[in-house]
Design an enzyme around this catalytic site. Structure first.
Site, short mmCIF file in Angstrom:
data_model
loop_
_atom_site.label_atom_id
_atom_site.label_comp_id
_atom_site.label_asym_id
_atom_site.label_seq_id
_atom_site.Cartn_x
_atom_site.Cartn_y
_atom_site.Cartn_z
N HIS A 752 0.84 -1.20 0.00
CA HIS A 752 0.00 0.00 0.00
C HIS A 752 0.87 1.25 0.00
O HIS A 752 1.90 1.31 0.66
CB HIS A 752 -0.90 0.02 1.24
CG HIS A 752 -1.96 -1.04 1.21
ND1 HIS A 752 -2.59 -1.49 2.35
CD2 HIS A 752 -2.49 -1.75 0.19
CE1 HIS A 752 -3.46 -2.43 2.02
NE2 HIS A 752 -3.41 -2.60 0.72
N LEU A 771 -2.77 1.82 21.41
CA LEU A 771 -4.16 1.36 21.41
C LEU A 771 -4.46 0.51 22.64
O LEU A 771 -5.52 0.63 23.26
CB LEU A 771 -4.43 0.57 20.12
CG LEU A 771 -4.60 1.41 18.86
CD1 LEU A 771 -4.36 0.57 17.62
CD2 LEU A 771 -6.00 2.04 18.81
N ALA A 774 -4.76 2.66 25.60
CA ALA A 774 -6.00 3.46 25.58
C ALA A 774 -7.22 2.64 25.99
O ALA A 774 -8.26 3.21 26.32
CB ALA A 774 -6.21 4.06 24.20
#
Length: 1093
Positions: A752, A771, A774
């Site tokens: 990508h 993440l 969190a």
């Protein structure tokens, strides 16, 4: 990928050539390149300033902080440069974790200057615009410029000015240099925009009383803009990152990629490694590399690469044989493994691509056995069962250990098997074909509760039509919709993508929609018409319009555009579509749209409240409601992944292939997908993770959220922030792929365009850590993603948040005839049969001979005719004889009937084909068509044992002409040289000329009666060709006689004389001859006596 680094030399060439500024730029084009092959005497002749000035020398190989590393030689003469290079040129050095050879150096004039004359300038692209950084203290000790520098954001479509530069950037610059700096920075920014740079750094930029000097420069350009900038860029060479060699195989695959609509990528990491990959899909290729590195294979990982976008069998073969060639050059003490992996394809025919891989495996069978290669295969998607079967068969027939797995096996499980971390299971053979379109294949007993299906009609419940009724609180000029798709969503498809549209309609039907989701198609290259599609069992017509305005006027209920336009036209068509307020969502499928164009699309979409999905995406899907294009694959996968009805889990991914893998994982571990979106792999997708995660948070039917993030960018941190702030309260399972990148010694650009970390915070490892901190549910690897999803789902079920409901079977949809035939489920008698030519493969085949071999063998036109007419590879003399026949029959002047007709037609203004046909229609027994008749008559007489005199007497008695005997002009005394040339060749080269000798004996008899009754060219070719067919060794007697009987010999005259007729046509046109009218005095008018004058 899009943003690619260029060498300093290339960057400066662009700058010196195209910058427009009032600042006096010094030392333009004064640089010289040095490699191991450089002849310094010649270099000094080409660049005389090398002998007169003090010099600077440095490597030009994408190395950062060269001054700090002692890799810059300063204030040297040319001999000093040579001495400095002796200890560095072609020597290995270490930069960070990367080891590499210093091969390419740049010499420039040394610029004496003071420290206060050094400045720092940098321009780089972001989603919202381009930042210009300036610091009044440049050089090697500039330090943390992000913290120190003055910044100016030039928004998308905004213009830079000298006033804004002075005000925002030049606060601390010396007063006497502000005008020069402002002019230079404005010119630099305009250059940056015009040439599609994505990054441009100059450090230091030196400004003295003499002018501006660009000392050190680093730059990246958007490679996808090549079709726009080719005239200015020329042929740009993109050097590999330092520490990685540029291999010819990489260049070969890059060339294949450039010529293909598919995506083909290859990066060699360690050619001596034992672990090789051949992975389908940009996202999947990263996941496999991650897993290999997680399991300790980083030092043995030989390559990174991917193939995707439905490459052809030949393209896959070329890609596979390149990989196999590389991996079988050097043996490894532990043998080698090849991982042929991939997610579940959306539209790629797996069997077709596997055929190319199988061909390559067969070609390299011996080498693979010698190198003790084991192959592990896992794939899903259209026709994957047939692909796996073929792959398994080749393992059995070649003896190569090939372990084959389908969608029942977790995507990366084969990595553990290949590296010995998990046992290789003995699975039962998979089904030989995809034949469950007509079957209700769902085995699960539960499906979402009816309360959750209310989301289908939640807009109607509020008395508002259309999916855009529910608005999010997103800031901006126009709010965007929370609900993008409903069961009433209607779309327009840009592009003649009939397969994708049929897939959407089949999905609609199986979801029990009352009407198709595709209202119309737009395709500028055909006239307005109707296109036929199936709606279940019956056929329906969908209108196709030439322009968007007509489609919008006639379909006011449409609010979604699915844009299949190419990368060159996707920008214009998307911008045009956003002028129509009814459009609320646009999916852009094309990959390779320049980033500057994408950012303009994003800006316009934000202003108009339009949600963009893509570019470089397969789209998205809302089970039971709507799917974009090829998302979700074919119906067998739709049914297997239960995408015909909503579940409780919503996901967002970058990768299209991985989104289909998520469909599979979620359907196996939960009650299924509520909605899924693949935002696309570009650096600046039209919508970002949080756009969709916040929609899902505000959608009652969604009970948990799955995010498949990726290395590169910082969007995942916004999810962290939203969780911490309490904006997101639903469980979020998240994993960022690309964890392997931090383990590589040199930078690797993944499949990508956006999958590249420019700073530590953009790495997958950093984002996964953030993440987890969190409060998101983060697995330890992609291998564990399904387990974590199941754990969260089971917890929600236990708490009563999710109430599983009874599964309802979907309606059946018949399989398309073409696909059923592809799978071998049906057979049908062919309307035509052919045995001379096959154009279906990658290479045209004449009677079993590939066209490349036709040219390599130099068989000529005669040989080609032999293949197509006689299905034989004829001897060389036979090919030459055919060509001679064509040459001698090519023309016989304008007076003969065929040429005459052609000329008359040409002068009447008719076209080439009509005029040629008019001439050809005169060919028959009296003109030119005597070849077949002569061959038949002479053959019959000779084969029956009739003496030449008996033959002549019999024909006279029967009142028949002897075909091939006689000429209007030529005679025994005035021989036809064409016949003489052919006779000499035939007598010299043919093994036997029995029939020709017989015909010549007949000629002796006929010319004794009348000198012009000679064996003419038609007769000669006819009898000589019979001798050729009977004696060349390529035909049986029956076959030879059959070719004569069916008229093959007259074809020689038709083919040859066509050349002459075309010549006469062109001649008349060139001479501009007018309409032909036959003169009266050349016509004998014979009328009844009482009517005569």
């Amino acid at each position: 990928m899009s943003a690619k680094a260029i060498s300093e030399q290339t960057g400066k060439e662009f700058l010196y050539k195209y910058i427009c500024t009032s600042a006096a730029i010094q030392n333009r084009f004064r640089f010289a390149q040095v490699t191991a092959e450089t002849d310094f005497d010649q270099l000094a002749q080409d660049h005389p300033w090398l002998l007169t000035e003090k010099l600077v020398v440095k490597p030009d190989q994408l190395i950062k902080r060269r001054g700090k590393l002692g890799l810059v030689g300063v204030n040297l003469d040319l001999n000093g440069v040579k001495d400095w290079l002796k200890s560095r040129l072609q020597k290995e050095t270490t930069v960070g974790k990367a080891k590499g050879i210093l091969k390419n150096f740049l010499i420039e004039p040394f610029v004496p200057h003071k420290q206060e004359e050094e400045f720092y300038v940098c321009i780089y692209a972001t989603r919202e615009g381009d930042y210009v950084l300036f610091h009044h203290e440049g050089g090697v000790d500039v330090g943390d410029v992000d913290a120190k520098a003055q910044k100016l954001l030039i928004g998308v479509d905004e213009k830079i000015s000298e006033e804004s530069v002075k005000k925002a950037l030049l606060k601390h610059a010396a007063k006497d240099k502000k005008d020069i700096l402002a002019s230079f920075i404005v010119g630099l920014f305009n250059l940056y925009e015009d040439l599609f740079f994505t990054y441009l750094e100059i450090n230091p930029l030196v400004v003295t009383k003499d002018g501006v000097y660009v000392l050190d420069m680093a730059a990246k350009i958007d490679a996808t803009a090549d079709y726009i900038c080719k005239a200015k860029w020329g042929d740009v060479e993109f050097p590999p990152p330092f520490g990685r060699e540029a291999y010819p195989e990489e260049a070969y695959i890059a060339d294949l990629d450039a010529k293909s609509g598919a995506s083909l990528k290859l990066t060699l990491l360690n050619p001596k490694g034992r672990i090789w990959t051949m992975v389908a899909g940009g996202g999947a290729s990263v996941v496999y590399s991650d897993t290999i590195c997680d399991l300790g294979g980083v030092d043995e990982l030989a390559n990174y690469g991917e193939y995707s976008g439905a490459p052809s069998e030949q393209q896959t073969y070329d890609y596979a044989k390149t990989i196999l060639s590389l991996m079988t050059r050097e043996k490894h003490k532990d043998g080698k493994v090849l991982i042929i992996g991939g997610s579940i394809a959306n539209f790629t025919n797996v069997a077709a691509t596997f055929k190319g891989i199988v061909r390559a495996i067969k070609d390299f069978q011996q080498q693979l056995m010698e190198h003790e290669v084991q192959i592990f295969v896992r794939r899903g998607g259209p026709n994957y069962q047939e692909g796996l079967r073929v792959m398994g068969e080749v393992g059995k027939t070649t003896g190569i250990p090939i372990h084959v797995f389908g969608t029942e096996t977790h995507m990366t499980a084969i990595v553990g098997m290949a590296l010995g971390h998990r046992p290789i299971p003995n699975l039962p053979p998979v089904a030989a074909h995809t034949a469950n379109f007509l079957l209700n294949t769902s085995g699960a007993s539960s499906t979402p509760a009816s309360s959750r299906t209310a989301s289908f009609s939640e807009n109607k419940a509020k008395g508002v039509e259309g999916p855009s009724a529910v608005k999010s609180k997103t800031a901006g000029p126009v709010a965007k919709a929370t609900t993008l798709f409903s069961k009433q969503t209607k779309s327009i498809v840009w592009g003649m993508q009939t397969r994708a549209v049929q897939g959407m309609m089949d999905f609609d039907y199986v979801c029990s929609r009352t009407e198709p989701s595709v209202a119309a198609m737009v395709y500028p290259f055909t006239g307005d018409h109707k296109q036929k599609f199936y709606w279940g069992h019956k056929e329906i017509l969908v209108p196709v319009y030439k322009n968007m305005s007509d489609a919008m006027k006639k379909h006011p209920d449409v609010d979604v555009l699915i844009n299949f336009a190419s990368l060159r036209s996707a920008f214009d068509s998307t911008i045009e579509t956003m002028q129509y307020p009814q459009i609320r969502t646009i999916a852009i499928i094309a990959e390779g749209i320049p980033e500057a164009h994408t950012r303009k699309i994003i800006k316009t979409a934000d202003e108009k409240g339009v949600t963009i999905i893509g570019p470089a995406t397969v789209g998205g899907i809302k089970p039971g409601c709507f799917k974009i294009g090829n998302t979700g694959g074919m119906l067998d996968n739709i049914l297997a992944s239960k995408l015909y009805r909503p579940g409780s889990v919503a996901y967002v991914s970058r990768s299209g292939g991985m989104s289909n893998e998520l469909n599979n994982i979620i359907s196996r571990t939960t009650d299924g997908v509520f909605e899924g979106v693949a935002i696309g792999g570009d650096r600046y997708p039209g919508s970002v993770f949080t756009d969709h995660v916040l929609r899902y948070q505000d959608t009652p039917g969604v009970k948990m959220i799955v995010v498949l993030g990726e290395i590169g960018g910082t969007e995942e941190y916004k999810i962290c922030q939203a969780i911490k702030e309490g904006r997101i309260t639903k469980p979020v399972v998240c994993w960022c792929i690309g964890t392997c990148a931090t383990m590589f010694a040199s930078e690797v650009q993944f499949g990508h365009a956006g999958a590249c970390a420019n700073q530590a915070s953009e790495t997958a490892v950093a984002k996964n850590t953030a993440l987890k901190e969190a409060g998101a549910f983060v697995p330890t690897s992609f291998d564990e993603l399904g387990e974590v999803i199941k754990s969260v789902y089971d917890d929600l079920v236990a708490k009563g948040v999710i109430l599983p409901a009874e599964e309802m079977p979907p309606p059946t949809v018949p399989m398309d005839y073409s696909w059923a035939r592809e799978l071998g489920l049906i057979r049908k008698p062919a309307s035509f049969m052919t045995s001379i030519c096959d154009e279906r493969g990658q290479e045209l085949i004449y009677a079993g001979m590939p066209i490349t071999e036709v040219f390599k063998s130099e068989i000529g036109l005669g040989g080609t005719l032999g293949l197509l007419w006689f299905q034989r590879r004829l001897p060389r003399y036979a090919c030459q004889f055919i060509e001679m026949c064509l040459m001698v029959t090519a023309d016989h002047g304008p007076a003969v009937s065929g040429a005459h007709n052609t000329i008359v037609c040409a002068r009447a203004g008719k076209d080439l084909i009509s005029s040629l046909t008019s001439g050809l229609l005169t060919i028959g027994d009296r003109f030119g068509g005597a070849l077949d008749a002569a061959a038949k008559q002479f053959s019959k007489a000779f084969d029956s044992g009739m003496l030449p005199m008996e033959f002549v007497n019999k024909m006279k008695k029967d009142g028949k002409l002897i075909m091939g005997i006689g000429h209007r002009v030529k005679s025994i005394n005035n021989p036809d040289m064409r016949v003489q040339i052919l006779k000499d060749f035939v007598k010299q080269n043919f093994p036997s000329t029995q029939l020709l000798d017989y015909a010549l004996d007949v000629e002796k008899i006929t010319t004794s009666k009348k000198p012009n009754l000679i064996l003419n060219v038609d007769g000669f070719i006819g009898v000589a060709f019979v001798d050729l067919l009977r004696t060349c060794g390529g035909f049986t007697r029956d076959e030879a006689d059959e070719f004569v009987e069916i008229g093959a010999l007259n074809g020689i005259f038709v083919l040859g004389r066509s050349m002459g007729f075309i010549g006469h046509y062109l001649d008349q046109k060139r001479l501009r001859q007018g309409l032909y009218r036959h003169p009266w005095d050349d016509i004998s008018y014979v009328l009844p006596e009482h009517m005569s004058m």
